[in-house]
Each structure stands twice: as C-alpha cells, then as structure tokens.
Design a protein around this motif. Sequence first.
Motif, short mmCIF file in Angstrom:
data_model
loop_
_atom_site.label_atom_id
_atom_site.label_comp_id
_atom_site.label_asym_id
_atom_site.label_seq_id
_atom_site.Cartn_x
_atom_site.Cartn_y
_atom_site.Cartn_z
N TYR A 1 1.02 -1.14 -0.14
CA TYR A 1 0.16 -0.21 0.07
C TYR A 1 0.87 1.33 -0.15
O TYR A 1 1.50 1.53 0.99
N ARG A 2 0.92 1.87 -1.17
CA ARG A 2 2.21 2.89 -1.51
C ARG A 2 3.35 2.54 -0.65
O ARG A 2 3.91 1.49 -1.16
N GLY A 3 4.18 3.26 0.21
CA GLY A 3 5.28 2.84 0.60
C GLY A 3 5.26 1.82 1.80
O GLY A 3 6.17 1.27 2.37
N THR A 4 4.23 1.16 2.21
CA THR A 4 4.08 0.13 3.15
C THR A 4 3.95 -1.12 2.73
O THR A 4 2.88 -1.21 1.75
N PHE B 1 -12.20 8.89 0.03
CA PHE B 1 -10.82 8.58 -0.34
C PHE B 1 -9.66 8.08 1.01
O PHE B 1 -9.13 7.16 1.14
N MET C 1 -8.81 4.39 3.19
CA MET C 1 -7.55 4.16 3.56
C MET C 1 -7.33 3.88 5.17
O MET C 1 -6.43 3.24 5.57
N PRO D 1 -5.52 -0.73 4.80
CA PRO D 1 -6.63 -0.01 4.38
C PRO D 1 -7.79 -0.93 4.51
O PRO D 1 -7.81 -2.10 4.27
N SER E 1 -4.10 7.01 -6.12
CA SER E 1 -3.29 8.19 -5.39
C SER E 1 -2.67 8.97 -6.90
O SER E 1 -2.54 10.29 -6.66
N MET F 1 6.35 9.44 -1.01
CA MET F 1 5.56 8.44 -0.26
C MET F 1 6.32 7.25 0.12
O MET F 1 6.30 6.71 1.30
N GLN F 2 7.40 6.89 -0.82
CA GLN F 2 8.19 5.66 -0.28
C GLN F 2 9.22 6.00 0.94
O GLN F 2 9.17 5.25 2.13
N LEU G 1 -1.53 8.75 5.61
CA LEU G 1 -2.52 9.10 4.59
C LEU G 1 -1.53 9.91 3.54
O LEU G 1 -2.23 10.27 2.49
#
Lengths: 118, 432
Positions: free
Chosen positions: A46-49, B31, B35, B198, B266, B302-303, B314
């Motif tokens: 989930y994105r960076g996770t 949105f 999450m 999420p 995203s 985000m990473q 989020l």
Amino acid sequence: MKLIIAIIRPERVNEVLEALYRAEVRGLSLSRVQGHGGELEHTETYRGTTVKIGLTEKVRFEIGVSDHFVEPTIRAIMLAARTGEVGDGKIFVLPVDKIYRIRTGEQDSAAVTPVMVS
Amino acid sequence: MPKAVLNGSDLAWMMTATALVLLMTPALGFFYGGMAGHKNVLNTMLMSMTTLGFSLVAWALVGYSLAFSAGNALLGDLRWVMLNGVNLAPGQALSPTIAPVIYMAFQATFAVITTALVSGGIVGRMSFRAYLAFITLWIVCVYAPIAHWVWGGGWLGSLGALDFAGGTVVHVNAGVAALVAALVVGNRKDYGRQAFVPGNVPFVLLGAALLWFGWFGFNGGSAAASNGLAALAFTNTFLAPAGTMVVWALLDLRRVGKVTAIGAASAIVVGLVVITPASGFVPPIWGLVMGGLGALPSYFAMQWRARLPVDESLDVFAGHAVGGATGAILTGVFAVKAWNTVQNGLIAGNAAQVLTQALAVAGAAAYSALGTFVLLKVIGLVLPLQAGRAEQASGMDITQHGEEAYATGEGAVLVLPEVGAEPRLETVRAQA
C-alpha cells in the motif's frame, strides 16, 4: 461416535460438500477461519508500506458421526480437498462422550442418524 | 470601466462549479475513509464531512471577508463579516460578471476542502472535540490569510505568483498543515508496531473518481467565468491525471511488479494536485507532461515517508505539499502567455517566474506550519488533542461517535426507555 474436524482450503469447499453428499454424510457445520499451516506468506503493498500476510483463509468443517461413518467421511474429505500443494489442511478425529438431538432428545448414534424429511 | 452586468452563462457555470467542488469534500471522506482501518472509517469520513458544517459556518461568518476583502497585503478587512454586503450586485474585482453570493459560496468550497485535507494527517487518534475546534479555527486563522496573500490582493499575488486554482493556497498549505498536525497531535499509540492495512480499497477508488469529477469545478470554476480560460483549465484537469496514472503504474510495476489500486487512486489525486496551480496557465500538451512529471516527486516522497517515525500515514504531505509545490514550480516553467494572457514561464523565456513560484511555495508553507503549530498548541491547552490508548485500541468509531461502520447487529440488545425517565448513558453502560 467421533467428531471429525477438517480444516480445508476455501476453494475446495464445494467439492468437499459434494463428496460428503455422495458418501451420504448429511449433518455438518462449517465456519470460515484463518490459520497458518506452513504455506507461503503473501505480501501486499500500500504505497510505501509493505505488509506480509501470515494467516490464510481456511474453512473448518465439524461433523459428528457414528462409528461406521468415520472412514467414509474421512475418505470423502481427503480426496475432495487434496490439491497436493502445501496448505491443503488437516483432519482431526476426536472421541465424543455424548450427543443429543435438541429437537427430540434422542441420544448418541440416534442423534446423528439423519431423518428423511418427506 | 464598463458598467458591470450579470452574465447568465458565467453565473450558470459558477453555480455548477460550486456544486462540483462541494462534492469533493465527501469524496475526500471516501478517499481517506477507505485508507483508514475498519474501526476508524466513520471517524475518518466524519472528519471530512464535518468541515461542511463547522468550517463552512466559520467561513461564511468571518473567513470570506478576511480572505477576499481589500484590507492590506497580509489580511482582508471585516467589511463582509456575517455576510454583510455579500449580495447579488455584479462588479466585484475578482468575479465581475457573477453575483457575489456565488463567489462567496464557490470560495467556501475551496476553504472547506482544504481544511478537510488536513485531517489526513491525524487519522485514528485525534480527539473529536479538539478536531472540531481545530477545523473551525484553522479555516479562519490559517486558510483565510494565505488565500488573501495569493488571490485576495495580498503580497504573493502582487509579486506575480501564479496559482490558478490553489497549488499553494490549497495543497501546499494543507500538506504542510497535515504534517505539522501529525507531529503536534502525536502518533497513534501502536504506530510502528502494528501494520495498518486499508479497510476498504474500493472506497479509495470511489473517492478518487469523485474527486476527479469535482475537480473540473475546482479548476474550471477558478476562471470565475464561463470562458476560454475555464475551457483550458477544464481540459488540463482532464489530461494531467491521465499522464500521472501512466507514470505511477510504471513505477509501481518496476518496484513491486504489480499495478496497485491505491496507486492508481493516488496517481489521480496527485495529477490533479500538480495541475491545479497550472490549469489556466499552460497549454494542454504541457498540462499532460506536467501530469507525468508530477508523479515522480510524490511517488518517491511516499516511499520515503513510510520509513519515517512520524504517523502521517495517509500521505497528505507527499501527495499535496510535494505535489502542490511541484505543480507551482512547473507552472513557472510551462506557463505560456499566448494561452493565459497573464505571464510567460521558463520555456517561453521568463526564467524569473520559477523563482517567484518557489517563493510563493515557501511563504505559504512557512505560514501554514507556524499557524497550524500555534493553533494546535493553543487548543491543546484547553482540550486533550489525542484520544487515550484504550480508546484508540477499541477504535475511534465506537469511542468517539458511538457508532459502527459495519455493524452485524449480533449481540445488540435493545435498551427500552424507562417510563418517566430518560435512560442515562451511565446506567446503560452499567447494564452492559
């Protein structure tokens, strides 16, 4: 009398139900459970996770049977649930002290002998 | 100056655009809510939804006047407080052909969604009473001044900073405020020890889709008229997220070997954020390119954020502050005067515009950080900002709102009112 508990893959449920029906095993309950039986974990991102999912969805059958039904029930489940991959599940056979049918008060073997509804 | 006349098509478009932007706040609730985990979904969605009450009222009574009346370079005055003088007479400087009531409502939807965006920084732990105080005051104390600086006749607008629909005012502002709020309110009690997964990814996709739809009003309506500029902004809003989604999907494929749903959602939002300041200033082909380029900073932010010890889970900072800053600076690169009649950017020979844009980003970010920090510290003197460990563990839906998102009804025993007496909460608890 035995209580047979089988933990199987959810995708094999229909095959197992069909095999049990052919073996004339009529009374059973099943529940969705989660467990871990040595199969590979899968990862989700989930994105960076990144998360590792260590539990797998399984279905648990509980079947109370009289003695001469034990073998046919086990054979039915074993053949229908098997894929040959790790994670096919387990069958546990447990001794049972007493069985009661709530509707009639019948006990033991009589309580697990199916009644034909006409 | 010619006599101001109400223009029917302008008015019709601006009323439509206002309704479109209003939809973005509940869309953001989906949105963010998707999450959040199962036990916090109502709490997270309500954080967006309640801005439509508390923040909107504060805006109508005070915020609009402070943001959009003349005042000085830092803040408007109080002439439109309590909606005094917000009437049907056309001729207002920023929206000459529509009724001021509609301009107030249109700008209200911007102020409200910016406030709601901040809530992404504090999900799963902020006490709801403190949150309500925060959103009521933030829209007046933090949003209104920055809106005044850029759009209301303040110093950043006078410097020539280009922000068509809110790259700095809305997105840099909200993203920075979310990060500061996450730091001041503090992490969730089990942050860093438990994986937060999420609870409803389809909600995330639904929210992104509705945000894109509403964003046509956000960018297109920022022309304050139904004209060519609105058409340009509309088309850029159409193209940029497409470019972002393609680049984002390729980055996801390279990194984890799979295209992800949350990644696609995203990407849409980041693309919209990036194009927001540029939408009325850049030709469509550069709008598309901006969407693609804009994926890179937010994706990697985000990473990077996921490895930080701060619970800004989020990614409001990575999505909105980084995306908004990228968009604001790229506006200074790709603006073309032949399209926008206002200003050229770097590619058209005006390199200085990039610096003006960077200055606007820095100004908005600095004030947003400071204002949000002080506001939360002041609220924290009166109310606890964070719910307790046990409340967080049981879930904010039950402990803050007394409701469940996905109730089965199993084990729910009906409590009948006693004759002649209202059942008090304590007695109900004692029985349970």
